[in-house]
Design a protein around this motif. Structure first.
Motif, PDB file in Angstrom:
ATOM      1  N   THR A  11       0.813  -1.219   0.000  1.00 29.99           N
ATOM      2  CA  THR A  11       0.000   0.000   0.000  1.00 29.99           C
ATOM      3  C   THR A  11       0.846   1.270   0.000  1.00 29.99           C
ATOM      4  N   ALA A  12       2.166   1.096   0.133  1.00 30.31           N
ATOM      5  CA  ALA A  12       3.070   2.258   0.174  1.00 30.31           C
ATOM      6  C   ALA A  12       3.522   2.635  -1.233  1.00 30.31           C
ATOM      7  N   SER A  13       3.601   3.933  -1.484  1.00 33.22           N
ATOM      8  CA  SER A  13       4.107   4.369  -2.790  1.00 33.22           C
ATOM      9  C   SER A  13       5.635   4.315  -2.779  1.00 33.22           C
ATOM     10  N   VAL A  14       6.200   4.080  -3.940  1.00 33.24           N
ATOM     11  CA  VAL A  14       7.648   4.032  -4.125  1.00 33.24           C
ATOM     12  C   VAL A  14       8.025   5.256  -4.954  1.00 33.24           C
ATOM     13  N   THR A  15       9.034   5.976  -4.515  1.00 33.54           N
ATOM     14  CA  THR A  15       9.457   7.173  -5.234  1.00 33.54           C
ATOM     15  C   THR A  15      10.006   6.801  -6.608  1.00 33.54           C
ATOM     16  N   ALA A  16       9.464   7.447  -7.625  1.00 34.74           N
ATOM     17  CA  ALA A  16       9.895   7.217  -9.012  1.00 34.74           C
ATOM     18  C   ALA A  16      10.354   8.550  -9.598  1.00 34.74           C
ATOM     19  N   THR A  17      11.508   8.544 -10.217  1.00 37.00           N
ATOM     20  CA  THR A  17      12.043   9.734 -10.878  1.00 37.00           C
ATOM     21  C   THR A  17      12.006   9.495 -12.378  1.00 37.00           C
ATOM     22  N   THR A  18      11.295  10.370 -13.106  1.00 34.37           N
ATOM     23  CA  THR A  18      11.227  10.219 -14.562  1.00 34.37           C
ATOM     24  C   THR A  18      12.526  10.735 -15.181  1.00 34.37           C
ATOM     25  N   LEU A  19      12.966  10.032 -16.199  1.00 36.67           N
ATOM     26  CA  LEU A  19      14.196  10.381 -16.914  1.00 36.67           C
ATOM     27  C   LEU A  19      13.908  10.415 -18.404  1.00 36.67           C
ATOM     28  N   MET A  20      14.650  11.233 -19.123  1.00 39.31           N
ATOM     29  CA  MET A  20      14.451  11.314 -20.568  1.00 39.31           C
ATOM     30  C   MET A  20      15.794  11.315 -21.284  1.00 39.31           C
ATOM     31  N   ARG A  21      15.751  10.903 -22.514  1.00 40.22           N
ATOM     32  CA  ARG A  21      16.954  10.945 -23.352  1.00 40.22           C
ATOM     33  C   ARG A  21      16.921  12.260 -24.124  1.00 40.22           C
ATOM     34  N   ASP A  22      18.072  12.900 -24.197  1.00 39.85           N
ATOM     35  CA  ASP A  22      18.186  14.141 -24.950  1.00 39.85           C
ATOM     36  C   ASP A  22      19.591  14.208 -25.531  1.00 39.85           C
ATOM     37  N   GLN A  23      19.822  15.185 -26.356  1.00 35.71           N
ATOM     38  CA  GLN A  23      21.123  15.337 -26.993  1.00 35.71           C
ATOM     39  C   GLN A  23      21.777  16.626 -26.493  1.00 35.71           C
ATOM     40  N   VAL A  24      23.075  16.567 -26.217  1.00 37.35           N
ATOM     41  CA  VAL A  24      23.820  17.723 -25.738  1.00 37.35           C
ATOM     42  C   VAL A  24      24.124  18.627 -26.930  1.00 37.35           C
ATOM     43  N   SER A  25      23.729  19.903 -26.820  1.00 36.75           N
ATOM     44  CA  SER A  25      24.005  20.848 -27.902  1.00 36.75           C
ATOM     45  C   SER A  25      25.132  21.808 -27.551  1.00 36.75           C
ATOM     46  N   ALA A  26      25.397  22.018 -26.260  1.00 31.10           N
ATOM     47  CA  ALA A  26      26.497  22.904 -25.847  1.00 31.10           C
ATOM     48  C   ALA A  26      26.842  22.623 -24.390  1.00 31.10           C
ATOM     49  N   VAL A  27      28.037  23.014 -24.005  1.00 25.88           N
ATOM     50  CA  VAL A  27      28.516  22.840 -22.634  1.00 25.88           C
ATOM     51  C   VAL A  27      29.082  24.172 -22.168  1.00 25.88           C
ATOM     52  N   SER A  28      28.779  24.547 -20.925  1.00 23.70           N
ATOM     53  CA  SER A  28      29.333  25.791 -20.384  1.00 23.70           C
ATOM     54  C   SER A  28      29.729  25.598 -18.929  1.00 23.70           C
ATOM     55  N   SER A  29      30.584  26.484 -18.453  1.00 24.34           N
ATOM     56  CA  SER A  29      31.008  26.468 -17.055  1.00 24.34           C
ATOM     57  C   SER A  29      30.041  27.295 -16.230  1.00 24.34           C
ATOM     58  N   THR A  30      29.787  26.861 -15.007  1.00 22.22           N
ATOM     59  CA  THR A  30      28.909  27.619 -14.119  1.00 22.22           C
ATOM     60  C   THR A  30      29.753  28.496 -13.202  1.00 22.22           C
ATOM     61  N   ALA A  31      29.128  29.450 -12.552  1.00 28.71           N
ATOM     62  CA  ALA A  31      29.829  30.348 -11.640  1.00 28.71           C
ATOM     63  C   ALA A  31      30.437  29.591 -10.463  1.00 28.71           C
ATOM     64  N   SER A  32      29.843  28.459 -10.100  1.00 27.03           N
ATOM     65  CA  SER A  32      30.342  27.680  -8.961  1.00 27.03           C
ATOM     66  C   SER A  32      31.462  26.728  -9.363  1.00 27.03           C
ATOM     67  N   GLY A  33      31.853  26.742 -10.649  1.00 30.37           N
ATOM     68  CA  GLY A  33      32.954  25.904 -11.083  1.00 30.37           C
ATOM     69  C   GLY A  33      32.548  24.567 -11.655  1.00 30.37           C
ATOM     70  N   GLY A  34      31.253  24.319 -11.823  1.00 33.16           N
ATOM     71  CA  GLY A  34      30.789  23.061 -12.409  1.00 33.16           C
ATOM     72  C   GLY A  34      30.516  23.215 -13.891  1.00 33.16           C
ATOM     73  N   LEU A  35      29.960  22.178 -14.475  1.00 32.30           N
ATOM     74  CA  LEU A  35      29.599  22.214 -15.885  1.00 32.30           C
ATOM     75  C   LEU A  35      28.090  22.174 -16.030  1.00 32.30           C
ATOM     76  N   SER A  36      27.599  22.849 -17.034  1.00 32.08           N
ATOM     77  CA  SER A  36      26.185  22.892 -17.348  1.00 32.08           C
ATOM     78  C   SER A  36      26.023  22.439 -18.801  1.00 32.08           C
ATOM     79  N   LEU A  37      25.056  21.546 -19.041  1.00 30.73           N
ATOM     80  CA  LEU A  37      24.820  21.034 -20.384  1.00 30.73           C
ATOM     81  C   LEU A  37      23.549  21.648 -20.953  1.00 30.73           C
ATOM     82  N   GLN A  38      23.651  22.253 -22.138  1.00 29.80           N
ATOM     83  CA  GLN A  38      22.471  22.740 -22.828  1.00 29.80           C
ATOM     84  C   GLN A  38      22.004  21.596 -23.723  1.00 29.80           C
TER      85      GLN A  38
END
Length: 181
Positions: free
Chosen positions: A137-164
């Motif tokens: 009777t308990a629900s299980v946490t489900a996270t939806t995921l999708m496939r996409d294509q990377v069009s660009a990559v940039s650096s964030t202000a905190s020093g990480g990477l961000s994918l467009q």
């Protein structure tokens, strides 16, 4: 301080040695700090170079867009725990349920499902999906995921990477669940 000492009351050797050690420690920490800054900048450059190699490649990231091509759709999700019953609801771009896929029992972890739309069922805005999973009777946490294509990559202000992404969204590199998925 050595030059400004009171000649009638000079510092003892232990105090002089202690102060010299403190001075050396402070200047040493400055050198270590500079080295860490240099290494951090080099690491960010290396990450950006690695990220650039992702441009044009597929990734699996959090999201609920259903990748429909060649007559069928593919979606992904993660379950936080094992589930007795997993149900995927396919939604129109307006949010209306257009189909339901019963997957039965599933283990925890990442899963992929395929969906074949009914004859003539199309949606110019793209199909979405949501996952409902239960264990007893308990629900299980489900996270939806999708496939996409990377069009660009940039650096964030905190020093990480961000994918467009090709879909127009942006995700942190750390949110990528799979490459080529």
């Amino acid at each position: 301080q050595m030059q400004s000492q009171d000649p009638l009351n000079p510092m003892d050797n232990a105090q002089v040695t202690s102060q010299m050690a403190q001075i050396n420690t402070v200047s040493g920490l400055g050198t270590v700090n500079d080295s860490i800054k240099t290494m951090s900048a080099q690491l960010l450059q290396m990450q950006a170079m690695q990220g650039a190699s992702l441009v044009g490649n597929s990734v699996v990231v959090p999201g609920n867009a259903l990748d429909v091509s060649s007559g069928s759709g593919v979606g992904h999700f993660e379950l936080a725990g094992a589930a007795d019953a997993v149900k995927v609801e396919v939604l129109s771009s307006a949010g209306k349920v257009v189909d339901t896929v019963d997957l039965g029992a599933e283990t925890s972890g990442r899963h992929t499902f395929r969906w074949k739309p009914a004859e003539g069922l199309t949606d110019a805005g793209g199909f979405r999906f949501r996952v409902a999973a239960t264990s007893g009777t308990a629900s299980v946490t489900a996270t939806t995921l999708m496939r996409d294509q990377v069009s660009a990559v940039s650096s964030t202000a905190s020093g990480g990477l961000s994918l467009q992404l090709k879909s127009g969204g942006t995700v942190a590199y750390s949110d990528v669940r799979a490459f080529g998925g």
